[in-house]
Design a protein around this motif. Structure first.
Motif, PDB file in Angstrom:
ATOM      1  N   ALA A   1     -13.413  -2.256   2.369  1.00 38.47           N
ATOM      2  CA  ALA A   1     -13.018  -0.845   2.374  1.00 38.47           C
ATOM      3  C   ALA A   1     -11.803  -0.645   1.478  1.00 38.47           C
ATOM      4  O   ALA A   1     -10.934  -1.511   1.404  1.00 38.47           O
ATOM      5  CB  ALA A   1     -12.693  -0.399   3.787  1.00 38.47           C
ATOM      6  N   PRO A   2     -11.733   0.489   0.785  1.00 35.96           N
ATOM      7  CA  PRO A   2     -10.579   0.729  -0.092  1.00 35.96           C
ATOM      8  C   PRO A   2      -9.294   0.872   0.717  1.00 35.96           C
ATOM      9  O   PRO A   2      -9.307   1.314   1.871  1.00 35.96           O
ATOM     10  CB  PRO A   2     -10.939   2.031  -0.806  1.00 35.96           C
ATOM     11  N   GLU A   3      -8.202   0.508   0.115  1.00 42.09           N
ATOM     12  CA  GLU A   3      -6.906   0.680   0.761  1.00 42.09           C
ATOM     13  C   GLU A   3      -6.542   2.164   0.805  1.00 42.09           C
ATOM     14  O   GLU A   3      -6.925   2.934  -0.065  1.00 42.09           O
ATOM     15  CB  GLU A   3      -5.833  -0.096  -0.001  1.00 42.09           C
ATOM     16  N   ASP A   4      -5.830   2.550   1.828  1.00 47.18           N
ATOM     17  CA  ASP A   4      -5.334   3.920   1.945  1.00 47.18           C
ATOM     18  C   ASP A   4      -3.825   3.887   1.750  1.00 47.18           C
ATOM     19  O   ASP A   4      -3.086   3.399   2.611  1.00 47.18           O
ATOM     20  CB  ASP A   4      -5.673   4.509   3.314  1.00 47.18           C
TER      21      ASP A   4
ATOM     22  N   ALA B   1      -2.253   8.943   6.663  1.00 52.06           N
ATOM     23  CA  ALA B   1      -3.530   8.234   6.605  1.00 52.06           C
ATOM     24  C   ALA B   1      -4.129   8.163   7.997  1.00 52.06           C
ATOM     25  O   ALA B   1      -3.412   8.085   8.996  1.00 52.06           O
ATOM     26  CB  ALA B   1      -3.331   6.819   6.045  1.00 52.06           C
ATOM     27  N   ALA B   2      -5.460   8.183   8.070  1.00 51.85           N
ATOM     28  CA  ALA B   2      -6.134   8.090   9.360  1.00 51.85           C
ATOM     29  C   ALA B   2      -6.058   6.659   9.893  1.00 51.85           C
ATOM     30  O   ALA B   2      -6.227   5.702   9.128  1.00 51.85           O
ATOM     31  CB  ALA B   2      -7.595   8.509   9.215  1.00 51.85           C
ATOM     32  N   PRO B   3      -5.824   6.478  11.197  1.00 52.30           N
ATOM     33  CA  PRO B   3      -5.843   5.130  11.773  1.00 52.30           C
ATOM     34  C   PRO B   3      -7.237   4.525  11.644  1.00 52.30           C
ATOM     35  O   PRO B   3      -8.222   5.173  12.030  1.00 52.30           O
ATOM     36  CB  PRO B   3      -5.477   5.365  13.243  1.00 52.30           C
TER      37      PRO B   3
ATOM     38  N   GLY C   1     -10.162  10.150   4.237  1.00 51.27           N
ATOM     39  CA  GLY C   1      -9.987   9.605   2.896  1.00 51.27           C
ATOM     40  C   GLY C   1     -11.212   8.849   2.403  1.00 51.27           C
ATOM     41  O   GLY C   1     -12.340   9.050   2.879  1.00 51.27           O
ATOM     42  N   ALA C   2     -10.989   7.948   1.450  1.00 49.60           N
ATOM     43  CA  ALA C   2     -12.094   7.232   0.814  1.00 49.60           C
ATOM     44  C   ALA C   2     -12.833   6.328   1.788  1.00 49.60           C
ATOM     45  O   ALA C   2     -13.997   5.990   1.566  1.00 49.60           O
ATOM     46  CB  ALA C   2     -11.559   6.413  -0.359  1.00 49.60           C
ATOM     47  N   ARG C   3     -12.184   5.935   2.879  1.00 48.18           N
ATOM     48  CA  ARG C   3     -12.853   5.057   3.831  1.00 48.18           C
ATOM     49  C   ARG C   3     -13.998   5.760   4.554  1.00 48.18           C
ATOM     50  O   ARG C   3     -14.896   5.110   5.076  1.00 48.18           O
ATOM     51  CB  ARG C   3     -11.834   4.526   4.837  1.00 48.18           C
TER      52      ARG C   3
END
Length: 534
Positions: free
Chosen positions: A66-69, A121-123, A149-151
């Motif tokens: 998963a991409p980093e946030d 950022a979302a947990p 986000g991207a996740r």
């Protein structure tokens, strides 16, 4: 794997069971009177093997991480609050009584908006629950996906239940080329999927309107009609006079919907040539008659819809129940620049024009078209004239034909003026007709608007009516009143003495409703404090 567990072992056992062990004994099963029991034992073993066995296969490629946030993490208290909001389930059990507990799911959109405004950022551990909530409520999706986000798109590719995130995210979450990557932009525009191209055009339009228009022009002639319509709609962002030549060309498009959209965009540019043509046509239909007892607007609607009108976006075929002439007339007035009417109608101001009587029952049609023009052209002056004063005896106002029209007109005013107008309307007309108007006011409501709503609710309570008659307004108050008002509302949480004309038990219901309102306001204050706790 031994010979009895070969792929055809099961078929051998089935054949023996059909023919009988006396005629055919399968491999590994001794002949004799015990053969039937041995056959069943072998079948049981083979069943377990068939269910548990797995053929060797080529290993699948592991998914990319998963991409980093990079956004800052939520404060711990806010994480716990989000978990509570997501664990709540909608539904209050029918009837009018809701009790005093806040509706947590109704507070989730506000919480997400506040978290997004602060850039959190979302947990990761709450992403599945967040996507599940957004799956069930389409109104949550924009804010929920922005927070995730991207996740969110990464997870959506792994779970079919969350595929909506790919559809709701422009380009399906694909990374767009950087503004400096001109070759990448051109390649994606020419070879990308439709969603990717829409996302690319929207991103460029928001940054460089002219560059987006020029990119669209390179392939416009070869695009499908439905795609041209979507691409053209993106020009609403940053619409300006430089877009006029391109939109004028689109007026000759072979698709009627594309022509109509191009005409709508051009009419939102008061200085465009189309707006000037519409002004001439509409002006020929409206005049002031000074021969009557008082100056009166007279209307002579067009007798035909000529090709020039159709090219400029006028739809010739009227909807069922509408007269053709009034249908054409309304479209002309709607597309004509409002700035031209004072000069055409004797130098009068918009307020004076709206106050003029209109002959032959054309008033509603004319004023409704002016309302649509004021909304399209974002003309606050005309919107004020058509809204009238909030204390006017008629709730419909001098120009609008419905509360829905008034709500749209209010959208052209700044938030402070909007709140002041709605507060005055409620003070005069009460809450029964104010729900749509409250929906366009900024959250949290201003102190003046909040007091007007609470005072009107208190009046309704004193009148002895049941609170669920105002459940929609009460729900808005829970979400929109300034949390600082909670202390002032404490006095309304007690059960009042019921008068002789009051509905049985209404006082207790109102006390519950105000208790829930106070509890919700305090919860909203706590939510805001938790998001600030860094």
């Amino acid at each position: 794997m031994d010979r009895t567990s070969a792929p055809d072992a099961w078929e051998e056992l089935v054949t023996s069971a059909l023919l009988g062990t006396a005629r055919r004994t399968p491999p590994g099963v001794p002949a004799g009177p015990e053969a039937p029991v041995a056959l069943l034992d072998a079948a049981a073993v083979e069943t377990v093997r068939r269910r548990a066995g797995l053929r060797p296969a080529r290993a699948a490629q592991r998914p990319e991480p998963a991409p980093e946030d990079p956004r800052p993490a939520l404060p711990a208290a806010a994480v716990r609050r989000l978990a509570m909001l997501l664990a709540d389930r909608p539904g209050t059990g029918g009837g009018g009584r809701r009790g005093t507990a806040p509706d947590l799911m109704e507070l989730l959109p506000q919480w997400l908006a506040a978290a997004n405004a602060r850039g959190y950022a979302a947990p990761p551990q709450l992403l599945p629950a967040l996507l599940d909530a957004a799956r069930g409520r389409t109104d949550l999706r924009p804010a929920a996906l922005a927070f995730a986000g991207a996740r969110a798109t990464w997870l959506a590719r792994l779970n079919p239940d969350w595929r909506f995130a790919l559809r709701a995210t422009p380009g399906g979450g694909a990374a767009l080329p950087s503004p400096q990557d001109t070759a990448g932009i051109q390649l994606l525009w020419e070879e990308g999927l439709f969603a990717e191209r829409v996302a690319l055009l929207a991103a460029i339009r928001a940054r460089e309107p002219a560059a987006a228009r020029e990119l669209l022009a390179t392939t416009w002639a070869t695009e499908r009609a439905e795609d041209r319509l979507m691409f053209l709609d993106s020009l609403r962002t940053g619409l300006g006079p430089d877009d006029e030549p391109f939109l004028e060309q689109a007026l000759a498009d072979r698709s009627r919907n594309v022509r109509a959209t191009a005409a709508e965009l051009l009419s939102a540019l008061p200085g465009s040539a189309l707006a000037a043509r519409m002004a001439v046509r509409a002006g020929a239909c409206v005049a002031v008659d000074h021969t009557r007892d008082r100056p009166t607007i007279v209307v002579e609607a067009p007798h035909e819809c000529d090709p020039g009108m159709e090219r400029d976006g006028v739809v010739a075929k009227a909807p069922p129940g509408r007269g053709e002439r009034s249908w054409w007339f309304g479209q002309l007035v709607e597309a004509a620049p409002l700035s031209g009417w004072p000069g055409r109608l004797g130098g009068r101001t918009p307020e004076e024009i709206v106050a003029l009587p209109v002959a032959d029952d054309w008033r509603n049609e004319l004023h409704a078209a002016w309302c649509r023009a004021a909304v399209r052209q974002r003309d606050a002056g005309w919107a004020r004239a058509l809204l009238g004063t909030p204390a006017a005896p008629e709730a419909g106002g001098p120009g609008a034909v419905s509360l829905a029209e008034r709500a749209k007109l209010l959208g052209t005013l700044d938030s402070a003026e909007r709140a002041e107008w709605v507060a005055g309307f409620i003070a005069t007309h009460g809450l029964s007709e104010a729900f749509q108007l409250l929906g366009v006011c900024r959250v949290p409501w201003s102190a003046q608007l909040g007091r007007a709503v609470v005072d009107a609710l208190n009046i309704a309570r004193d009148a002895g009516s049941y609170p669920w008659s105002f459940s929609g307004v009460m729900g808005l108050a829970e979400r929109c009143l300034d949390p600082a008002e909670a202390g002032r509302l404490e006095g309304l949480t007690a059960v009042p003495d019921e008068g002789e004309d009051a509905s049985p038990g209404a006082g207790g219901y109102w006390a519950e409703a105000f208790q829930r309102l106070v509890t919700t306001l305090r919860l909203r204050a706590a939510m805001a404090a938790e998001l600030e706790d860094v």
